[in-house]
Structure formats: structure tokens, C-alpha cells
Motif scaffolding. Structure first.
Motif, PDB file in Angstrom:
ATOM      1  N   ASP A  13       0.864  -1.179   0.000  1.00 50.49           N
ATOM      2  CA  ASP A  13       0.000   0.000   0.000  1.00 50.49           C
ATOM      3  C   ASP A  13       0.903   1.233   0.000  1.00 50.49           C
ATOM      4  OD1 ASP A  13      -2.242   1.605   0.126  1.00 50.49           O
ATOM      5  OD2 ASP A  13      -3.027   0.696   1.955  1.00 50.49           O
ATOM      6  N   CYS A  14       0.305   2.390  -0.118  1.00 50.88           N
ATOM      7  CA  CYS A  14       1.044   3.637   0.079  1.00 50.88           C
ATOM      8  C   CYS A  14       1.004   3.917   1.574  1.00 50.88           C
ATOM      9  CB  CYS A  14       0.398   4.769  -0.711  1.00 50.88           C
ATOM     10  SG  CYS A  14       0.612   4.578  -2.492  1.00 50.88           S
ATOM     11  N   VAL A  15       2.157   3.907   2.202  1.00 50.11           N
ATOM     12  CA  VAL A  15       2.250   4.089   3.654  1.00 50.11           C
ATOM     13  C   VAL A  15       3.096   5.310   3.948  1.00 50.11           C
ATOM     14  CG1 VAL A  15       1.948   1.638   4.157  1.00 50.11           C
ATOM     15  CG2 VAL A  15       4.244   2.531   3.847  1.00 50.11           C
ATOM     16  N   LYS A  16       2.852   5.914   5.088  1.00 50.98           N
ATOM     17  CA  LYS A  16       3.638   7.075   5.507  1.00 50.98           C
ATOM     18  C   LYS A  16       5.033   6.608   5.899  1.00 50.98           C
ATOM     19  CE  LYS A  16       3.180  11.431   7.764  1.00 50.98           C
ATOM     20  NZ  LYS A  16       3.540  12.280   6.668  1.00 50.98           N
ATOM     21  N   LEU A  17       6.038   7.255   5.352  1.00 49.62           N
ATOM     22  CA  LEU A  17       7.422   6.909   5.648  1.00 49.62           C
ATOM     23  C   LEU A  17       7.692   7.106   7.128  1.00 49.62           C
ATOM     24  CD1 LEU A  17      10.132   6.075   4.329  1.00 49.62           C
ATOM     25  CD2 LEU A  17      10.652   8.496   4.141  1.00 49.62           C
ATOM     26  N   SER A  18       8.323   6.103   7.761  1.00 52.00           N
ATOM     27  CA  SER A  18       8.615   6.200   9.185  1.00 52.00           C
ATOM     28  C   SER A  18      10.087   6.517   9.390  1.00 52.00           C
ATOM     29  CB  SER A  18       8.252   4.886   9.879  1.00 52.00           C
ATOM     30  OG  SER A  18       8.931   3.818   9.282  1.00 52.00           O
TER      31      SER A  18
END
Length: 196
Positions: free
Chosen positions: A154-159
């Protein structure tokens, strides 16, 4: 001398560092969310001296109970007795990736259409994990990655990246807002040791 020792221990307690027999562990998050902590509010720790690669040190429900288990978006592979990032080669053969099917408990190796570790095919185009690729809002740090809850691409927020102090291990990107105890694909889930 005792004042200096007291000040040093006060520093460790103030900044949330966990010290056990010469081992140092770092808190994964400073926020307290009861769904992601144990009954005493303790949170997972990154402890490379105590846990294997791709693992975090999770609190149990007893005061001194700590358990090494898979980090978010990592899968426990029983044959290797280790955790590996989902959708990466891990213990699989060349040109394969490790995935966990929707109804599966044990992860399996499947062919990687891109034939390059760290790349995944979306709509017949290969994209690199951790890069913006087809994700909307790249300026908001959204990248192609593995959603730790669904274990799907998925498109996930970069951590944030967490590196060992020796720099000889690859960077580990953990989404600190989604750290869950006993998550699907974890060692305890595969071994049937999660509380019901």
C-alpha cells in the motif's frame, strides 16, 4: 561519587532508556496508547543486543516480562526461526518474496515478478519499496510499502529510520504508530501463543 551515579541513573530514567546487564534498549515511541502497550503502559523497545534482526522487544503483562518478536510488517518464518520483512526475499530462493496470504498463518515464498529484491509489481510496473512510486502526495512522505495491519502492499507514511550504533546492519524503518503486540504474522501468532 554516589551523587554522580545517582545523576547518571536519573538521566537513563528521565530519557526512557532501558538498561539490563550492560544492554541498552531504546523506546520505540514516547506516546502511550493502551492498545499498543501492556497493562502497565510499557511500550516496545528496539534492542539489537537482545533481539534478532527485524525484531523488537515487546512488554509482557508481568512486571519483568519482555519478549522478542517480529517488528511491524515483518513475518515469522518457522523453518528459519527468524523474522523477515514481508515482500522481501528473506529466506526464499532467488527471485522469490516472502508473503502471508489473507487466511494463512505461515508465510510462504512466491515468485517476484520484478526479479529484484526490494521491488514489487503494481499494475504490471515494478516499483521500489520505500520510494514514492505511484503513491499520491509524495510531498507528505507517502511511499510504496507494507501496511503492518493488513500485510499488503500500500502507500504508507514513511517512518523514521533506526540504525544500530555500529552501522553494520541495514536501516530498519518501523512505523511507530502501528506497533502491535501479537500482530498477524508475528512469532507468537504463528506459534499460537497470543492471548484470546
Amino acid at each position: 561519587m554516589s551523587v554522580t551515579v545517582s545523576l547518571c541513573w536519573g538521566f537513563y530514567l528521565l530519557f526512557g532508556l532501558h538498561v539490563t546487564l550492560g544492554q541498552l534498549a531504546y523506546p520505540e515511541s514516547l506516546q502511550t496508547d493502551k492498545s499498543k502497550s501492556n497493562i502497565d503502559g510499557r511500550l516496545p523497545l528496539y534492542s539489537p543486543a537482545r533481539c534478532k534482526q527485524h525484531e523488537l522487544l515487546y512488554p509482557g503483562d508481568q512486571k519483568d516480562d519482555w519478549i522478542c518478536d517480529c517488528a511491524p510488517a515483518a513475518l515469522y518464518y518457522p523453518e528459519s526461526d527468524a523474522c523477515f520483512p514481508a515482500f522481501r526475499r528473506g529466506p526464499c530462493e532467488r527471485n522469490e518474496i516472502l508473503v502471508l496470504g489473507n487466511d494463512a498463518i505461515i508465510p510462504e515464498c512466491i515468485p517476484n515478478a520484478c526479479k529484484v529484491d526490494g521491488q514489487i509489481q503494481i499494475h504490471n510496473v515494478c516499483y521500489e519499496l520505500g520510494k514514492a512510486g505511484p503513491c499520491p502526495n509524495p510531498q507528505l512522505s507517502y511511499v510504496v510499502g507494507v501496511d503492518p495491519k493488513t500485510l499488503h502492499i500500500d502507500c504508507v507514511k514513511l517512518s523514521i529510520s533506526v540504525e544500530s550504533r555500529f552501522g553494520d546492519e541495514p536501516k530498519h524503518n518501523y512505523d511507530l504508530t502501528n506497533v502491535e503486540k501479537c500482530a498477524r504474522g508475528s512469532k507468537r501468532a504463528v506459534q499460537g501463543r497470543c492471548p484470546s
